[in-house]
Design a protein around this motif. Structure first.
Motif, PDB file in Angstrom:
ATOM      1  N   PHE A   1       0.833  -1.211   0.000  1.00  0.00           N
ATOM      2  CA  PHE A   1       0.000   0.000   0.000  1.00  0.00           C
ATOM      3  C   PHE A   1       0.865   1.258   0.000  1.00  0.00           C
ATOM      4  O   PHE A   1       0.553   2.263   0.607  1.00  0.00           O
ATOM      5  CB  PHE A   1      -1.018  -0.019   1.145  1.00  0.00           C
ATOM      6  N   ASN A   2       1.979   1.179  -0.754  1.00  0.00           N
ATOM      7  CA  ASN A   2       2.812   2.363  -0.929  1.00  0.00           C
ATOM      8  C   ASN A   2       2.046   3.481  -1.607  1.00  0.00           C
ATOM      9  O   ASN A   2       2.305   4.657  -1.349  1.00  0.00           O
ATOM     10  CB  ASN A   2       4.065   1.995  -1.728  1.00  0.00           C
ATOM     11  N   ASP A   3       1.123   3.126  -2.484  1.00  0.00           N
ATOM     12  CA  ASP A   3       0.160   4.089  -3.004  1.00  0.00           C
ATOM     13  C   ASP A   3      -1.135   3.836  -2.244  1.00  0.00           C
ATOM     14  O   ASP A   3      -1.863   2.887  -2.545  1.00  0.00           O
ATOM     15  CB  ASP A   3      -0.051   3.891  -4.498  1.00  0.00           C
ATOM     16  N   PRO A   4      -1.440   4.652  -1.234  1.00  0.00           N
ATOM     17  CA  PRO A   4      -2.609   4.361  -0.398  1.00  0.00           C
ATOM     18  C   PRO A   4      -3.929   4.414  -1.143  1.00  0.00           C
ATOM     19  O   PRO A   4      -4.922   3.850  -0.681  1.00  0.00           O
ATOM     20  CB  PRO A   4      -2.541   5.436   0.692  1.00  0.00           C
ATOM     21  N   ALA A   5      -3.940   5.049  -2.300  1.00  0.00           N
ATOM     22  CA  ALA A   5      -5.167   5.109  -3.092  1.00  0.00           C
ATOM     23  C   ALA A   5      -5.328   3.890  -3.989  1.00  0.00           C
ATOM     24  O   ALA A   5      -6.414   3.669  -4.547  1.00  0.00           O
ATOM     25  CB  ALA A   5      -5.178   6.374  -3.950  1.00  0.00           C
ATOM     26  N   ALA A   6      -4.266   3.079  -4.119  1.00  0.00           N
ATOM     27  CA  ALA A   6      -4.329   1.917  -5.011  1.00  0.00           C
ATOM     28  C   ALA A   6      -3.548   0.748  -4.415  1.00  0.00           C
ATOM     29  O   ALA A   6      -2.577   0.263  -5.010  1.00  0.00           O
ATOM     30  CB  ALA A   6      -3.803   2.284  -6.391  1.00  0.00           C
ATOM     31  N   PRO A   7      -3.927   0.270  -3.233  1.00  0.00           N
ATOM     32  CA  PRO A   7      -3.226  -0.873  -2.631  1.00  0.00           C
ATOM     33  C   PRO A   7      -3.474  -2.143  -3.447  1.00  0.00           C
ATOM     34  O   PRO A   7      -4.496  -2.263  -4.132  1.00  0.00           O
ATOM     35  CB  PRO A   7      -3.852  -0.975  -1.240  1.00  0.00           C
ATOM     36  N   ARG A   8      -2.533  -3.111  -3.365  1.00  0.00           N
ATOM     37  CA  ARG A   8      -2.691  -4.332  -4.146  1.00  0.00           C
ATOM     38  C   ARG A   8      -2.074  -5.520  -3.428  1.00  0.00           C
ATOM     39  O   ARG A   8      -1.125  -5.365  -2.651  1.00  0.00           O
ATOM     40  CB  ARG A   8      -2.061  -4.176  -5.533  1.00  0.00           C
ATOM     41  N   GLU A   9      -2.622  -6.686  -3.681  1.00  0.00           N
ATOM     42  CA  GLU A   9      -2.086  -7.909  -3.100  1.00  0.00           C
ATOM     43  C   GLU A   9      -0.890  -8.378  -3.911  1.00  0.00           C
ATOM     44  O   GLU A   9      -0.961  -8.458  -5.144  1.00  0.00           O
ATOM     45  CB  GLU A   9      -3.161  -8.998  -3.071  1.00  0.00           C
ATOM     46  N   ILE A  10       0.221  -8.724  -3.217  1.00  0.00           N
ATOM     47  CA  ILE A  10       1.415  -9.208  -3.911  1.00  0.00           C
ATOM     48  C   ILE A  10       1.792 -10.618  -3.468  1.00  0.00           C
ATOM     49  O   ILE A  10       2.794 -11.168  -3.925  1.00  0.00           O
ATOM     50  CB  ILE A  10       2.613  -8.258  -3.718  1.00  0.00           C
ATOM     51  N   GLY A  11       1.012 -11.216  -2.594  1.00  0.00           N
ATOM     52  CA  GLY A  11       1.267 -12.582  -2.167  1.00  0.00           C
ATOM     53  C   GLY A  11       0.101 -13.082  -1.331  1.00  0.00           C
ATOM     54  O   GLY A  11      -0.667 -12.287  -0.779  1.00  0.00           O
TER      55      GLY A  11
END
Length: 470
Positions: A390-400
């Motif tokens: 969630f380094n971009d809090p407006a576009a968090p994403r699952e990486i694992g």
């Protein structure tokens, strides 16, 4: 796919007036705990992973629950080479010096429900949220209408991990659903913020409106004299919707801030005086059903709140529920130090849809301590464990991810990961029914976290971290 049955009760209902512990203790002496030997507590079973994982996640170990700890597993805390696992029947101390082969050191049978845990050196704080006849470990369950019933915090000395000792008990209004350790400024005291909720006019020790928390002060040289020193009202004008207390509070002591997840409200607090927290901002979200927990980024500039839609017992990771309910909400913290303001940035929910027989919703997690970066590992009950960027809090994403099959494909059975936390290179997941799981993340984006060793970790008492520094 089978139709969804009526969801089971939440894994942490506030009031279970006549609930019994999984193992009864008869004739226990005051402040006595039943200690089980490791040989009695665990059985040798070959580990076989049944999990589906992403390529960068490996399930490396599992320690099944013992018969004595047959009730729900709950939260985790860490000290040195040990993990302490809470259970509605008591707690388990695991030796994790070899994470690929964790061992049960001891189990303490002391039923009371919830079993939220915090550790401070040789002290363990344990939440009791079901009314008992007294503060004895063997005391039977009694109705919440009993004015002499005990709920609150139990304090244990765990200096001898193989032989923990019961030190004291502190009664708190409405019991203790969760507890948060807060260090004192003088080095002579520490504090426990006790969160609880769901009052009723028929409960003599849990009267409405209960818009407050309890604060226990613990003298470090005499923890047996710990006592409630204040019960500050956080919502003097009443909380939003169903707010009647807080579910959980996360403190970031190095920055004198705390974030409270308080049922219908998310709050920020100034804890520069840890014995007298002050609410500095309050937010609501129409998509949130139950503000459950919170986590700050290491720079203290962002906070992630979780929504426990359905109380943990429902199947909410379904297409029909959508991606903005039962999710995380990420807020940046603006304004000034004296007058901070929470600003909504975005939602995160696992993209892996689950079946209607799997309870699944946002639950407990922690930062992966990568300096200068924002990564999070989080439990989702039967949705498994998610690794989130969630380094971009407006576009968090699952990486694992780590995700098991349904416990039962034909009916909704309560289970899954209650808490998933990163500690010294590994992720430890407390599974409600299947025990302690150990998970390894192999990903260059989070490798720097392995250079951030910790001697102690309470996820709701966030440490500030720097590479190579404790």
């Amino acid at each position: 796919m089978a139709s969804s049955p009526t969801p089971p009760p939440s894994p942490h209902p506030r009031r279970a007036a006549l609930r019994k512990g999984a193992v009864a203790l008869a004739g226990a002496a005051a402040l006595a705990a039943s200690l089980l030997s490791p040989s009695a507590a665990s059985a040798d079973q070959a580990f076989v992973s049944d999990a589906d994982t992403s390529a960068n996640v490996t399930h490396i170990a599992n320690v099944p629950k013992s018969e004595a700890m047959g009730d729900f597993n709950s939260d985790l805390a860490f000290v040195g080479d040990y993990a302490i696992g809470g259970n509605y029947n008591g707690f388990v101390i695991y030796d994790i010096s070899a994470p690929e082969d964790p061992q049960v050191v001891s189990e303490v049978l002391c039923p009371g429900g919830q079993g939220d845990v915090s550790v401070s050196g040789d002290l363990l704080y344990f939440s009791v949220d079901y009314t008992r006849a007294s503060d004895e470990c063997g005391a039977p369950a009694v109705p919440t209408t009993d004015p002499n019933a005990f709920e609150g915090i139990r304090i244990f000395d765990i200096s001898d991990k193989a032989n923990p000792q019961y030190v004291a008990a502190v009664r708190t209004d409405c019991g203790s659903h969760t507890n948060t350790l807060v260090p004192g400024k003088d080095g002579e005291h520490e504090y426990i913020y006790v969160s609880s909720y769901s009052p009723s006019a028929s409960f003599p020790n849990c009267q409405p409106p209960h818009d407050k928390i309890s604060i226990i002060e613990v003298p470090l040289d005499d923890p047996a004299s710990a006592e409630v020193v204040d019960a500050p009202v956080l919502f003097p004008d009443g909380g939003f919707r169903n707010t009647s207390g807080c579910h959980d509070i996360t403190v970031y002591a190095e920055r004198d801030i705390a974030a409270g997840a308080c049922m219908g409200d998310g709050i920020l607090m100034d804890i520069s005086d840890p014995a007298a927290p002050v609410v500095t901002d309050v937010v609501q979200d129409s998509n949130f059903a139950f503000w459950h927990s919170a986590t700050f980024t290491n720079d203290g500039a962002t906070v992630m709140f979780t929504d426990e839609l359905g109380g943990g017992g429902g199947a909410t990771c379904l297409e029909s529920i959508g991606s903005e309910r039962g999710a995380n909400a990420i807020y940046t913290i603006g304004g000034t130090e004296a007058d901070p303001e929470l600003a909504f940035e975005g939602y995160f929910k696992i993209p892996r849809l689950q079946s209607s027989t799997e309870n699944c919703v946002a639950h407990n997690g922690s930062l992966i301590p990568v300096p200068g970066q924002d990564f999070f590992v989080q439990s989702w009950y039967q949705g498994g464990v998610s690794v989130i960027d969630f380094n971009d809090p407006a576009a968090p994403r699952e990486i694992g991810y780590f995700d098991r099959s349904p416990i039962d494909e034909d009916r909704l059975v309560l289970g899954g990961s209650w808490s998933a936390y990163y500690y010294n290179g590994y992720v430890y997941s407390s599974d409600i029914t299947r025990g302690l799981d150990v998970i390894k993340i192999t990903d260059p984006r989070v490798r720097a976290a392995e250079r951030v060793p910790m001697d102690e970790f309470n996820p709701q008492s966030q440490p500030e971290y720097r590479p190579g520094r404790r």
